[in-house]
Motif scaffolding. Sequence first.
Motif, PDB file in Angstrom:
ATOM      1  N   THR A  54       0.829  -1.205   0.000  1.00 33.11           N
ATOM      2  CA  THR A  54       0.000   0.000   0.000  1.00 33.11           C
ATOM      3  C   THR A  54       0.866   1.260   0.000  1.00 33.11           C
ATOM      4  OG1 THR A  54      -1.680  -1.221   1.234  1.00 33.11           O
ATOM      5  CG2 THR A  54      -1.891   1.164   1.185  1.00 33.11           C
ATOM      6  N   ILE A  55       1.933   1.259   0.761  1.00 40.62           N
ATOM      7  CA  ILE A  55       2.840   2.414   0.779  1.00 40.62           C
ATOM      8  C   ILE A  55       3.496   2.592  -0.587  1.00 40.62           C
ATOM      9  CG2 ILE A  55       5.053   3.220   1.693  1.00 40.62           C
ATOM     10  CD1 ILE A  55       4.112   2.248   4.436  1.00 40.62           C
ATOM     11  N   LEU A  56       3.937   1.500  -1.205  1.00 40.93           N
ATOM     12  CA  LEU A  56       4.544   1.603  -2.533  1.00 40.93           C
ATOM     13  C   LEU A  56       3.548   2.144  -3.553  1.00 40.93           C
ATOM     14  CD1 LEU A  56       6.695  -1.643  -2.743  1.00 40.93           C
ATOM     15  CD2 LEU A  56       7.524   0.708  -2.741  1.00 40.93           C
ATOM     16  N   GLN A  57       2.299   1.725  -3.466  1.00 44.32           N
ATOM     17  CA  GLN A  57       1.282   2.232  -4.384  1.00 44.32           C
ATOM     18  C   GLN A  57       1.036   3.713  -4.157  1.00 44.32           C
ATOM     19  OE1 GLN A  57      -1.920  -0.462  -3.531  1.00 44.32           O
ATOM     20  NE2 GLN A  57      -1.143  -2.052  -4.917  1.00 44.32           N
ATOM     21  N   ASP A  58       1.019   4.148  -2.883  1.00 42.62           N
ATOM     22  CA  ASP A  58       0.855   5.575  -2.583  1.00 42.62           C
ATOM     23  C   ASP A  58       2.035   6.392  -3.107  1.00 42.62           C
ATOM     24  OD1 ASP A  58      -1.512   4.982  -1.338  1.00 42.62           O
ATOM     25  OD2 ASP A  58      -0.742   5.214   0.715  1.00 42.62           O
ATOM     26  N   LEU A  59       3.246   5.878  -2.917  1.00 43.20           N
ATOM     27  CA  LEU A  59       4.431   6.577  -3.421  1.00 43.20           C
ATOM     28  C   LEU A  59       4.435   6.625  -4.942  1.00 43.20           C
ATOM     29  CD1 LEU A  59       7.176   5.170  -1.021  1.00 43.20           C
ATOM     30  CD2 LEU A  59       6.215   7.475  -1.024  1.00 43.20           C
ATOM     31  N   GLU A  60       3.909   5.585  -5.560  1.00 38.29           N
ATOM     32  CA  GLU A  60       3.832   5.554  -7.024  1.00 38.29           C
ATOM     33  C   GLU A  60       2.814   6.578  -7.523  1.00 38.29           C
ATOM     34  OE1 GLU A  60       3.505   2.097 -10.427  1.00 38.29           O
ATOM     35  OE2 GLU A  60       3.715   1.543  -8.330  1.00 38.29           O
ATOM     36  N   GLU A  61       1.694   6.734  -6.833  1.00 36.07           N
ATOM     37  CA  GLU A  61       0.698   7.736  -7.206  1.00 36.07           C
ATOM     38  C   GLU A  61       1.258   9.151  -7.072  1.00 36.07           C
ATOM     39  OE1 GLU A  61      -2.859   7.190  -4.936  1.00 36.07           O
ATOM     40  OE2 GLU A  61      -3.250   5.200  -5.797  1.00 36.07           O
ATOM     41  N   GLU A  62       2.138   9.359  -6.105  1.00 27.85           N
ATOM     42  CA  GLU A  62       2.766  10.668  -5.909  1.00 27.85           C
ATOM     43  C   GLU A  62       3.898  10.926  -6.907  1.00 27.85           C
ATOM     44  OE1 GLU A  62       2.194  13.352  -3.850  1.00 27.85           O
ATOM     45  OE2 GLU A  62       0.302  12.332  -3.443  1.00 27.85           O
TER      46      GLU A  62
END
Length: 151
Positions: free
Chosen positions: A102-110
């Motif tokens: 989930t953190i990696l997906q959030d960082l990818e969205e940013e």
Amino acid sequence: MTTLYDVPAEDLIDAVAEDLADRLEEPEWAQFAKTGNDNELPPEQEDFWSRRAASVLRKVATDGPVGVERLSTAYGGTKRGSNRYVVSPASREDGSKNVIRTILQDLEEEGLVEQAGSEGRIVSDDGRALLDETADEVLEDLDRPELERYA
């Protein structure tokens, strides 16, 4: 030019976490989720999500390309080896893959992390710039004599 390798990891993670606290939204379930099978309780830190995101971003930058499996191994720990009836040796447990994913997906969205094909994820140019700029600010704030050679 100061890079993320020029400052202590803990100081860099603290500074990047302050920036990511405004950019990332913590999921509702995060306050109830354990960070691994080796833990008995969820984390008690108020800013856990942003601190873990900053740590993951730094780890992707230093170790990338890296995937969820390798990161969960890095964030794992030792589970106590006793239960009610038997005392057994401690065992190695991985960290929570859901938290890391989930953190990696959030960082990818940013736009701070990007896919590297089937090899995992790497830090993007924006992510590298964020880490290096923050490292420069951290180095200016530090008054440690052992770091003066980097300035």
